[in-house]
Design a protein around this motif. Structure first.
Motif, PDB file in Angstrom:
ATOM      1  N   ASN A   1      50.115  48.128  49.194  1.00  0.00           N
ATOM      2  CA  ASN A   1      49.171  48.922  49.991  1.00  0.00           C
ATOM      3  C   ASN A   1      47.780  48.703  49.397  1.00  0.00           C
ATOM      4  OD1 ASN A   1      51.618  49.949  50.828  1.00  0.00           O
ATOM      5  ND2 ASN A   1      50.830  52.030  51.083  1.00  0.00           N
ATOM      6  N   ILE A   2      46.812  48.362  50.250  1.00  0.00           N
ATOM      7  CA  ILE A   2      45.451  48.152  49.755  1.00  0.00           C
ATOM      8  C   ILE A   2      44.481  48.997  50.601  1.00  0.00           C
ATOM      9  CG2 ILE A   2      43.640  46.468  49.289  1.00  0.00           C
ATOM     10  CD1 ILE A   2      45.657  44.368  48.889  1.00  0.00           C
ATOM     11  N   THR A   3      43.680  49.764  49.911  1.00  0.00           N
ATOM     12  CA  THR A   3      42.673  50.586  50.598  1.00  0.00           C
ATOM     13  C   THR A   3      41.293  50.171  50.084  1.00  0.00           C
ATOM     14  OG1 THR A   3      44.269  52.369  50.529  1.00  0.00           O
ATOM     15  CG2 THR A   3      42.045  52.983  51.164  1.00  0.00           C
TER      16      THR A   3
ATOM     17  N   LEU B   1      48.467  29.234  55.969  1.00  0.00           N
ATOM     18  CA  LEU B   1      49.615  29.698  55.184  1.00  0.00           C
ATOM     19  C   LEU B   1      49.817  31.199  55.353  1.00  0.00           C
ATOM     20  CD1 LEU B   1      48.647  27.908  51.832  1.00  0.00           C
ATOM     21  CD2 LEU B   1      50.447  27.178  53.408  1.00  0.00           C
ATOM     22  N   VAL B   2      48.735  31.863  55.702  1.00  0.00           N
ATOM     23  CA  VAL B   2      48.748  33.315  55.619  1.00  0.00           C
ATOM     24  C   VAL B   2      48.932  33.987  56.978  1.00  0.00           C
ATOM     25  CG1 VAL B   2      47.297  33.340  53.561  1.00  0.00           C
ATOM     26  CG2 VAL B   2      46.234  33.378  55.828  1.00  0.00           C
ATOM     27  N   LYS B   3      49.316  35.267  56.870  1.00  0.00           N
ATOM     28  CA  LYS B   3      49.430  36.094  58.064  1.00  0.00           C
ATOM     29  C   LYS B   3      48.585  37.339  57.825  1.00  0.00           C
ATOM     30  CE  LYS B   3      54.137  34.607  58.932  1.00  0.00           C
ATOM     31  NZ  LYS B   3      55.529  34.929  58.668  1.00  0.00           N
ATOM     32  N   ASN B   4      48.198  37.981  58.889  1.00  0.00           N
ATOM     33  CA  ASN B   4      47.412  39.205  58.733  1.00  0.00           C
ATOM     34  C   ASN B   4      48.310  40.378  58.352  1.00  0.00           C
ATOM     35  OD1 ASN B   4      44.611  38.680  59.289  1.00  0.00           O
ATOM     36  ND2 ASN B   4      45.336  38.001  61.303  1.00  0.00           N
ATOM     37  N   ALA B   5      47.788  41.183  57.416  1.00  0.00           N
ATOM     38  CA  ALA B   5      48.532  42.372  57.021  1.00  0.00           C
ATOM     39  C   ALA B   5      48.342  43.462  58.064  1.00  0.00           C
ATOM     40  CB  ALA B   5      48.046  42.849  55.659  1.00  0.00           C
ATOM     41  N   GLN B   6      49.337  44.335  58.121  1.00  0.00           N
ATOM     42  CA  GLN B   6      49.286  45.410  59.111  1.00  0.00           C
ATOM     43  C   GLN B   6      48.344  46.507  58.606  1.00  0.00           C
ATOM     44  OE1 GLN B   6      53.091  47.250  59.549  1.00  0.00           O
ATOM     45  NE2 GLN B   6      52.503  48.395  61.355  1.00  0.00           N
ATOM     46  N   LYS B   7      47.544  47.039  59.502  1.00  0.00           N
ATOM     47  CA  LYS B   7      46.640  48.110  59.098  1.00  0.00           C
ATOM     48  C   LYS B   7      47.241  49.448  59.528  1.00  0.00           C
ATOM     49  CE  LYS B   7      41.880  49.478  58.862  1.00  0.00           C
ATOM     50  NZ  LYS B   7      40.541  49.413  59.430  1.00  0.00           N
ATOM     51  N   ILE B   8      47.390  50.336  58.555  1.00  0.00           N
ATOM     52  CA  ILE B   8      47.894  51.684  58.856  1.00  0.00           C
ATOM     53  C   ILE B   8      46.880  52.673  58.312  1.00  0.00           C
ATOM     54  CG2 ILE B   8      49.762  53.360  58.483  1.00  0.00           C
ATOM     55  CD1 ILE B   8      51.644  50.929  58.100  1.00  0.00           C
ATOM     56  N   GLY B   9      46.194  53.344  59.178  1.00  0.00           N
ATOM     57  CA  GLY B   9      45.122  54.251  58.753  1.00  0.00           C
ATOM     58  C   GLY B   9      44.018  53.465  58.090  1.00  0.00           C
ATOM     59  N   ASN B  10      43.632  53.871  56.857  1.00  0.00           N
ATOM     60  CA  ASN B  10      42.584  53.168  56.115  1.00  0.00           C
ATOM     61  C   ASN B  10      43.125  52.005  55.300  1.00  0.00           C
ATOM     62  OD1 ASN B  10      40.622  54.865  57.048  1.00  0.00           O
ATOM     63  ND2 ASN B  10      40.896  56.340  55.358  1.00  0.00           N
ATOM     64  N   SER B  11      44.440  51.910  55.275  1.00  0.00           N
ATOM     65  CA  SER B  11      45.044  50.939  54.350  1.00  0.00           C
ATOM     66  C   SER B  11      45.636  49.742  55.092  1.00  0.00           C
ATOM     67  CB  SER B  11      46.174  51.612  53.574  1.00  0.00           C
ATOM     68  OG  SER B  11      45.676  52.686  52.848  1.00  0.00           O
ATOM     69  N   TYR B  12      45.685  48.661  54.370  1.00  0.00           N
ATOM     70  CA  TYR B  12      46.437  47.499  54.835  1.00  0.00           C
ATOM     71  C   TYR B  12      47.765  47.513  54.093  1.00  0.00           C
ATOM     72  CZ  TYR B  12      42.505  45.573  57.367  1.00  0.00           C
ATOM     73  OH  TYR B  12      41.509  45.387  58.257  1.00  0.00           O
ATOM     74  N   VAL B  13      48.834  47.310  54.808  1.00  0.00           N
ATOM     75  CA  VAL B  13      50.168  47.401  54.195  1.00  0.00           C
ATOM     76  C   VAL B  13      50.949  46.115  54.461  1.00  0.00           C
ATOM     77  CG1 VAL B  13      52.355  48.681  54.159  1.00  0.00           C
ATOM     78  CG2 VAL B  13      50.211  49.898  54.533  1.00  0.00           C
ATOM     79  N   VAL B  14      51.551  45.598  53.380  1.00  0.00           N
ATOM     80  CA  VAL B  14      52.437  44.433  53.516  1.00  0.00           C
ATOM     81  C   VAL B  14      53.783  44.839  52.925  1.00  0.00           C
ATOM     82  CG1 VAL B  14      52.881  42.052  52.824  1.00  0.00           C
ATOM     83  CG2 VAL B  14      50.549  42.799  53.282  1.00  0.00           C
TER      84      VAL B  14
ATOM     85  N   ALA C   1      42.754  39.902  49.765  1.00  0.00           N
ATOM     86  CA  ALA C   1      42.005  40.951  50.468  1.00  0.00           C
ATOM     87  C   ALA C   1      40.516  40.814  50.188  1.00  0.00           C
ATOM     88  CB  ALA C   1      42.513  42.312  50.011  1.00  0.00           C
ATOM     89  N   PHE C   2      39.695  41.281  51.165  1.00  0.00           N
ATOM     90  CA  PHE C   2      38.228  41.169  51.025  1.00  0.00           C
ATOM     91  C   PHE C   2      37.631  42.575  50.981  1.00  0.00           C
ATOM     92  CE2 PHE C   2      39.949  37.489  53.146  1.00  0.00           C
ATOM     93  CZ  PHE C   2      39.462  36.455  52.351  1.00  0.00           C
ATOM     94  N   PRO C   3      37.159  42.997  49.812  1.00  0.00           N
ATOM     95  CA  PRO C   3      36.714  44.385  49.618  1.00  0.00           C
ATOM     96  C   PRO C   3      35.500  44.734  50.469  1.00  0.00           C
ATOM     97  CG  PRO C   3      36.935  43.232  47.518  1.00  0.00           C
ATOM     98  CD  PRO C   3      37.037  42.211  48.590  1.00  0.00           C
ATOM     99  N   ASN C   4      35.461  45.988  50.920  1.00  0.00           N
ATOM    100  CA  ASN C   4      34.249  46.499  51.554  1.00  0.00           C
ATOM    101  C   ASN C   4      33.782  47.782  50.858  1.00  0.00           C
ATOM    102  OD1 ASN C   4      36.134  48.248  52.393  1.00  0.00           O
ATOM    103  ND2 ASN C   4      35.917  47.874  54.595  1.00  0.00           N
ATOM    104  N   SER C   5      34.353  48.054  49.700  1.00  0.00           N
ATOM    105  CA  SER C   5      33.872  49.170  48.883  1.00  0.00           C
ATOM    106  C   SER C   5      33.910  48.750  47.408  1.00  0.00           C
ATOM    107  CB  SER C   5      34.740  50.400  49.117  1.00  0.00           C
ATOM    108  OG  SER C   5      36.015  50.182  48.576  1.00  0.00           O
ATOM    109  N   SER C   6      33.266  49.526  46.564  1.00  0.00           N
ATOM    110  CA  SER C   6      33.134  49.118  45.153  1.00  0.00           C
ATOM    111  C   SER C   6      34.473  49.242  44.404  1.00  0.00           C
ATOM    112  CB  SER C   6      32.068  49.960  44.451  1.00  0.00           C
ATOM    113  OG  SER C   6      32.421  51.326  44.561  1.00  0.00           O
TER     114      SER C   6
END
Lengths: 246, 202, 296
Positions: B64-66, B128-141, B155-160
């Motif tokens: 899970n990545i937020t 090679l890659v697939k897009n991760a599913q977005k659930i709420g604010n998080s991306y979940v694989v 992942a490409f951050p948009n916060s610090s």
């Protein structure tokens, strides 16, 4: 008839080879070690169980074989039991095979087999998925032990001195494993594929594991250990048959 | 076969003792079948982040990545750490690598920053890659992995600070229960002693 | 009589040391052949080469017309006893003999017979390590007899035993030889010990065979008189003036005589010495040793 005579001599020599308490201590040690290793990390396939358990057991078994070969075999010569064996109407070739059977093959079958049984019982839901794969891994480890065992038996027959045989055996064992480690390291750092492959092939269980797991591996890797073992084994038999003196 | 009669009880005794010790050990220090690890990753100087779950056995991995704008994932067979070396060859540099090893679950969690051109990073993994599913604010694989497989998320951050939670649930593993192990071990030890006594009497 | 063991021009080297130098020897059926020589003479090497335990560098070794190094059937009818009895230490004797009897295709009665013959009854269930030195040698002899051999080869079989046990073991060899018509080869570094049991003696030194013959031919009429007296030096002077060769060891005078006439003369002279007031505690005639034989 000759086989029957050889078998009787094998039974005599087994008595000494498997005598308590050192063999029993080793047996309990490796069996317990394998039991503990089998529940230490979650291995989920039969080949992985083989690797998780038998790697450490092979190390302990090899050291045991090296020390027993150097002390017991030299003792056999020095105490006059080996000369006695050689006075029986059994060919030298058969005696060499008997000594190999009792001093290397059977001890290694037992010392690798009992831990495998313990691991199989402990992890029966995993091993039960594919027993033949687990057996194939076990045979790979057993052949690896034969390679080390033939180094040890050759060293003790040639030197006939406990100290020299022990030094040569241990050096041979660690030299072999260290070479494989260095090749793997250099191959990995400098990205030299052939060195990585050679290092991989020096432990038969590596290519066997890879193949069982569907990882692409050069076929020749499987033959390296068996070929080295066969060469050493034949050298031992020829040496014993033609040149061994007591 | 006198020697064999002598050897059999010794072998049974060895197996029995080993089962008793190993069963007791398994209860105290044995395998855990699930684990998770969370980290708040400082992504100020890293345009891309790589998070990986590297298990030794089979199981279900979840990442899970937020705090990221996009997350891509790929399944790898073999050692995924070699991927980092190949990323280096594309001008991408790994920085601030943080890892966690959970031996009892047999899993290695890894998070590392990638410095360089994020477009290069994206291009490097394209195809090679697939897009991760977005659930709420998080991306979940969430992926089921076979042995020798691992999962890597780019992942490409948009916060610090990027919050990463990695978890793994072992599947396909099972061992003998404590009570069964003890019973079997004891039974074998007793049988071996009985055989030994009978052999000696004869 | 047929030659059971034939060695022709056999040479065996250990590196630069020549342990056997062009040795030839024949052992006939029914003989008790003693191989005698000091330590390092090559006796054990000769036995080991004969059994095929060592390779020969040159020459021919045949047992029952077969080379024992290459042909195991040459060893089918041979029982061997080594200097230090060496059976597997922890195995009960009966268990060991039972396996050995199967190697030679013999039944359990053979084991009982040989255990009775060597006097090991009652100790057969003990492990080899639990036996006394004499019992160990008896167990080794029992082991050698299991094959119902035609030849027994014993390398210094009495060297680790006390004098009483030595005699018992040698008597056992004589008994076996008579009862079973066995050919026996015994090596020893003590000539007097084997004189009474052997029918032929081979004397070795420095890897060579120096003499082969029947005991009487070897010893001839050489005898050694040991004189125990109060003042050996005065008596020594008297004996030397009368032409006797002698030496003094441990306060005793050892006089070597080559024939019965000279021995008689020596005894008369001793009688005169006693009459003249010299004190003599005793005089014994003893068998000559290897050195005296070689000198003689």
């Amino acid at each position: 008839m000759s086989l029957k005579k050889s078998w009787e001599l094998a039974l005599i020599d087994l008595w000494d080879s498997l005598r308590p308490p050192s063999f029993d201590i080793m047996l309990i040690l490796v069996a317990t070690l394998s039991g503990i290793l089998s529940v230490l990390e979650p291995v989920t396939t039969p080949p992985a169980v083989g690797n998780a358990v038998l790697g450490a057991v092979l190390f302990v078994t090899s050291l045991y074989l090296a020390l027993r070969a150097s002390s017991d075999l030299v003792n056999l010569v020095q105490t006059g039991v080996m000369p006695l064996y050689l006075t029986y109407p059994i060919s030298r070739r058969n005696i060499s095979l008997i000594i190999y059977l009792t001093r290397v093959l059977l001890p290694s079958i037992i010392l690798l087999g009992i831990p495998a049984i313990v691991a199989g019982i402990m992890l029966y839901p995993v091993v039960g998925k594919n027993i033949s794969e687990f057996l194939i891994m076990w045979i790979a480890y057993l052949i690896q032990a034969q390679l080390y065992g033939s180094i040890f038996i050759l060293a003790s027959n040639k030197s006939k001195s406990t100290g020299t045989a022990a030094v040569v055996s241990i050096t041979g064992y660690f030299g072999y494993t260290a070479t494989s480690l260095i090749l793997a390291l250099v191959g990995s750092i400098d990205n030299i594929k052939i060195l990585t492959n050679i290092a991989n092939s020096m432990g038969l269980y590596n290519p066997v594991y890879d193949i069982l797991n569907g990882i692409r591996t050069p076929t020749w890797e499987i033959f390296v250990v068996p070929v080295i073992f066969i060469v050493l084994f034949i050298t031992y038999v020829i040496y014993f048959t033609r040149r061994f003196e007591v | 076969m006198f020697w064999f009669k002598k050897l059999l009880p010794r072998i049974l005794f060895g197996i029995g003792i080993a089962l008793i010790i190993a069963s007791a050990f398994a209860t105290q220090y044995g395998v855990k079948t699930s684990s998770s690890w969370s980290i708040g990753y400082n992504s100020q100087s890293t345009p891309a982040i790589l998070a990986a779950v590297l298990p030794t056995g089979s199981g279900i991995a979840q990442i899970n990545i937020t705090g990221v704008s996009q997350a891509l994932y790929l399944n790898l067979t073999g050692n995924p750490l070699t991927l980092l070396g190949e990323a280096g060859g594309l001008g991408l540099k790994t920085v601030n690598t943080i890892s966690h090893d959970d031996f009892q679950t047999g899993v290695y969690y890894l998070v590392t920053g990638l410095q360089g051109n994020p477009i290069t990073a994206e291009q490097a993994f394209q195809g090679l890659v697939k897009n991760a599913q977005k659930i709420g604010n998080s991306y979940v694989v969430k992926k089921s992995l076979n042995p020798e497989e691992s999962i890597v998320v780019l992942a490409f951050p948009n916060s610090s600070t990027v919050l990463i939670t990695e978890s793994f649930k072992v599947t396909g593993y099972g061992h003998i229960s404590l009570i069964n192990g003890l019973e079997l071990g004891l039974a074998l030890a007793i049988v071996s002693i009985i055989i030994e006594i009978i052999t000696r009497k004869r | 009589m047929e030659d059971l063991i034939v060695l022709e021009n056999v040479t065996k080297r250990y590196g630069k040391i020549t342990a056997l130098n062009d040795v030839s020897l024949k052992v006939k059926k029914g003989e008790i052949m003693a191989i005698v020589g000091p330590n390092g003479a090559g006796k054990s090497t000769l036995i080991k080469v004969s059994l095929g335990l060592l390779r020969k560098d040159k020459g021919t070794v045949l047992i029952f017309n077969k080379d024992p190094f290459y042909d195991p059937s040459a060893r089918e009818k041979i029982g061997v006893i080594f200097e230090r009895p060496s059976l597997p230490v922890s195995m009960p004797i009966i268990e060991f003999l039972s396996h050995v009897s199967k190697i030679y295709n013999k039944d359990f009665n053979t084991i009982k017979e040989v255990i009775d013959l060597v006097g090991l009854k009652g100790s057969e269930n003990k492990a080899f390590s639990q036996l006394s030195a004499g019992q160990r040698q008896r167990a080794a002899i029992a082991h050698a007899l299991i094959a119902e051999p035609e030849i027994i080869i014993a390398d210094e079989p009495t060297s680790n035993l006390d004098p009483v046990e030595r005699n018992k073991i040698l008597d056992l060899f004589l008994k076996i030889n008579k009862e079973r018509d066995l050919t026996i080869i015994i090596s020893s570094h003590v000539l007097p010990e084997v004189l009474r049991v052997s029918s032929k003696i081979t004397i070795m030194k420095s890897g060579k065979i120096l003499k082969v013959g029947e005991p009487d031919d070897i010893v001839k009429n050489i005898s050694i008189s040991r004189i125990r007296c109060k003042d050996p030096f005065t008596i020594k002077d008297v004996l030397e003036k009368n032409g006797f060769s002698l030496n003094i060891e441990g306060g005793n005078i050892y006089v070597k005589t080559e024939d019965s006439e000279k021995t008689s003369k020596l005894l008369n002279l001793i009688s005169e010495i006693v009459k003249n007031g010299q004190q003599i505690y005793g005089i014994e005639l003893i068998e000559p040793g290897i050195e005296e034989i070689l000198e003689g």
